[in-house]
Design a protein around this motif. Structure first.
Motif, PDB file in Angstrom:
ATOM      1  N   UNK A 189       0.823  -1.211   0.000  1.00 48.26           N
ATOM      2  CA  UNK A 189       0.000   0.000   0.000  1.00 48.26           C
ATOM      3  C   UNK A 189       0.855   1.258   0.000  1.00 48.26           C
ATOM      4  N   UNK A 190       1.909   1.239   0.795  1.00 47.38           N
ATOM      5  CA  UNK A 190       2.743   2.437   0.910  1.00 47.38           C
ATOM      6  C   UNK A 190       3.400   2.798  -0.414  1.00 47.38           C
ATOM      7  N   UNK A 191       3.700   1.786  -1.222  1.00 43.99           N
ATOM      8  CA  UNK A 191       4.307   2.053  -2.530  1.00 43.99           C
ATOM      9  C   UNK A 191       3.337   2.757  -3.469  1.00 43.99           C
ATOM     10  N   UNK A 192       2.031   2.542  -3.259  1.00 42.24           N
ATOM     11  CA  UNK A 192       1.027   3.180  -4.118  1.00 42.24           C
ATOM     12  C   UNK A 192       1.022   4.691  -3.959  1.00 42.24           C
ATOM     13  N   UNK A 193       1.331   5.174  -2.759  1.00 48.70           N
ATOM     14  CA  UNK A 193       1.235   6.616  -2.498  1.00 48.70           C
ATOM     15  C   UNK A 193       2.593   7.227  -2.117  1.00 48.70           C
ATOM     16  N   UNK A 194       3.651   6.418  -2.269  1.00 51.82           N
ATOM     17  CA  UNK A 194       5.018   6.913  -2.044  1.00 51.82           C
ATOM     18  C   UNK A 194       5.210   7.477  -0.626  1.00 51.82           C
ATOM     19  N   UNK A 195       4.696   6.732   0.345  1.00 50.49           N
ATOM     20  CA  UNK A 195       4.878   7.104   1.746  1.00 50.49           C
ATOM     21  C   UNK A 195       5.409   5.901   2.520  1.00 50.49           C
ATOM     22  N   UNK A 196       5.882   6.161   3.707  1.00 49.91           N
ATOM     23  CA  UNK A 196       6.359   5.065   4.551  1.00 49.91           C
ATOM     24  C   UNK A 196       5.167   4.260   5.058  1.00 49.91           C
ATOM     25  N   UNK A 198       4.310   3.547   8.111  1.00 48.41           N
ATOM     26  CA  UNK A 198       3.670   4.212   9.254  1.00 48.41           C
ATOM     27  C   UNK A 198       2.834   5.401   8.802  1.00 48.41           C
ATOM     28  N   UNK A 199       3.324   6.163   7.826  1.00 50.08           N
ATOM     29  CA  UNK A 199       2.544   7.283   7.291  1.00 50.08           C
ATOM     30  C   UNK A 199       1.279   6.774   6.591  1.00 50.08           C
ATOM     31  N   UNK A 200       1.409   5.673   5.902  1.00 48.65           N
ATOM     32  CA  UNK A 200       0.266   5.091   5.183  1.00 48.65           C
ATOM     33  C   UNK A 200      -0.832   4.681   6.162  1.00 48.65           C
ATOM     34  N   UNK A 201      -0.440   4.036   7.244  1.00 50.79           N
ATOM     35  CA  UNK A 201      -1.422   3.613   8.255  1.00 50.79           C
ATOM     36  C   UNK A 201      -2.109   4.827   8.881  1.00 50.79           C
ATOM     37  N   UNK A 208     -10.721   6.894   7.619  1.00 47.54           N
ATOM     38  CA  UNK A 208     -11.641   5.759   7.692  1.00 47.54           C
ATOM     39  C   UNK A 208     -11.745   5.149   9.086  1.00 47.54           C
ATOM     40  N   UNK A 209     -11.086   5.761  10.055  1.00 49.53           N
ATOM     41  CA  UNK A 209     -11.199   5.364  11.468  1.00 49.53           C
ATOM     42  C   UNK A 209     -10.842   3.904  11.731  1.00 49.53           C
ATOM     43  N   UNK A 210      -9.988   3.348  10.913  1.00 53.00           N
ATOM     44  CA  UNK A 210      -9.504   1.985  11.125  1.00 53.00           C
ATOM     45  C   UNK A 210      -8.193   1.833  10.350  1.00 53.00           C
ATOM     46  N   UNK A 211      -7.443   0.811  10.651  1.00 50.85           N
ATOM     47  CA  UNK A 211      -6.211   0.591   9.907  1.00 50.85           C
ATOM     48  C   UNK A 211      -6.507  -0.116   8.591  1.00 50.85           C
ATOM     49  N   UNK A 212      -5.621  -0.019   7.619  1.00 46.97           N
ATOM     50  CA  UNK A 212      -5.819  -0.769   6.369  1.00 46.97           C
ATOM     51  C   UNK A 212      -5.984  -2.265   6.608  1.00 46.97           C
ATOM     52  N   UNK A 213      -5.217  -2.809   7.561  1.00 45.84           N
ATOM     53  CA  UNK A 213      -5.302  -4.241   7.865  1.00 45.84           C
ATOM     54  C   UNK A 213      -6.700  -4.612   8.358  1.00 45.84           C
ATOM     55  N   UNK A 214      -7.197  -3.851   9.342  1.00 47.22           N
ATOM     56  CA  UNK A 214      -8.520  -4.160   9.898  1.00 47.22           C
ATOM     57  C   UNK A 214      -9.612  -3.969   8.844  1.00 47.22           C
ATOM     58  N   UNK A 215      -9.485  -2.930   8.039  1.00 47.01           N
ATOM     59  CA  UNK A 215     -10.487  -2.684   6.992  1.00 47.01           C
ATOM     60  C   UNK A 215     -10.516  -3.854   5.997  1.00 47.01           C
TER      61      UNK A 215
END
Length: 268
Positions: A189-196, A198-201, A208-215
């Motif tokens: 996921x982080x590679x999609x938006x060029x962020x680390x 931790x920044x992506x999470x 969205x009030x949840x982490x990508x993993x939980x979503x």
């Protein structure tokens, strides 16, 4: 410009049907054009081809101009009128029936009246179908009900959400929604938006009030529930399709998240 209306010839539909079109047409308004209905039996959807005017309903006042659509619901008070200096030209349908209320509720449109979108192609398609000489009235209204559903979907899609996610957050969500049957890593996921990572999470959680993993996990479990209820796939096959490591891990996780064992959702 003097007032002129062109009405579409509407067949006589069975009053027991859940959806009816009672009137349809194009209005070339003048400065005196005004419609008032108290607790209107019919609703209407109108697209403003040109001009400007005012729409009042449910104690609210809206300014509607060229390029806008408005939807007035059955049972509400309706008042709408053209500007004296810049009168409307508009294309419209008047509709009634339980389907109108059901779709309005389903697409959460009860609190929306004016939409900044071009509904003219959808209304024109309904006008054309109403004039179809090769079909019976019941077949015409069946097809029109499908076009009306498309129209309601279109209006709903034009409504801005109350909290608009950033473009980067939307990229993440769309990617997760598209790859529901895959294992997705935060690095991916982080590679999609060029962020680390931790920044992506943090970014995803902000909107969205949840982490990508939980979503992603919740989406996979919802899909698993749908497969359990509506297919003959075994629990093992469903776990495999959704890329869980094994049947036992999937069953334990499903029970922890939903309070039920996968087999309890079987309806066949």
């Amino acid at each position: 410009m003097s007032m002129k209306e062109e009405f579409v010839k509407v067949p006589l539909f069975d009053g027991r049907l859940p959806f009816k079109i009672d009137l349809a047409g194009i209005s070339y308004c003048d400065g005196t054009y005004k419609i008032c209905r108290s607790k209107a039996e019919d609703g209407c959807i109108e697209y403003i081809i040109s001009g400007s005017g005012t729409v009042k309903t449910c104690g609210k006042v809206f300014y509607a101009t060229k390029g806008d659509s408005y939807f007035l619901k059955p049972g509400d008070d309706h008042e709408y009128y053209s500007s004296a200096d810049d009168p409307w030209v508009k294309i419209w349908i008047n509709i009634s029936g339980t389907l109108v209320h059901a779709l309005t509720d389903c697409y959460s449109l009860n609190d929306h009246t004016v939409f900044h979108c071009n509904s003219q192609p959808y209304i024109e398609k309904i006008h054309q179908e109403l004039q179809n000489k090769t079909l019976s009235p019941n077949n015409i209204i069946s097809k029109c009900s499908l076009y009306f559903h498309e129209l309601i979907q279109f209006l709903a899609s034009s409504v801005e959400p109350s909290t608009t996610a950033s473009p980067e957050a939307k990229i993440l969500k769309d990617y997760i929604d598209t790859n529901i049957y895959s294992v997705i890593t935060v690095e991916e996921l982080s590679r999609l938006i060029f962020k680390s990572p931790s920044q992506t999470i943090r970014l995803f959680k902000k909107y969205y009030n949840t982490t990508p993993y939980e979503y992603h996990m919740n989406n996979r479990l919802k899909t698993a529930a749908t497969l359990l209820k509506n297919t003959n796939f075994s629990v093992k096959e469903i776990a495999y399709k959704l890329n869980f490591c094994d049947e036992h891990y999937f069953s334990t996780l499903f029970k922890n998240k939903t309070g039920k064992n996968p087999t309890e959702l079987r309806t066949r």
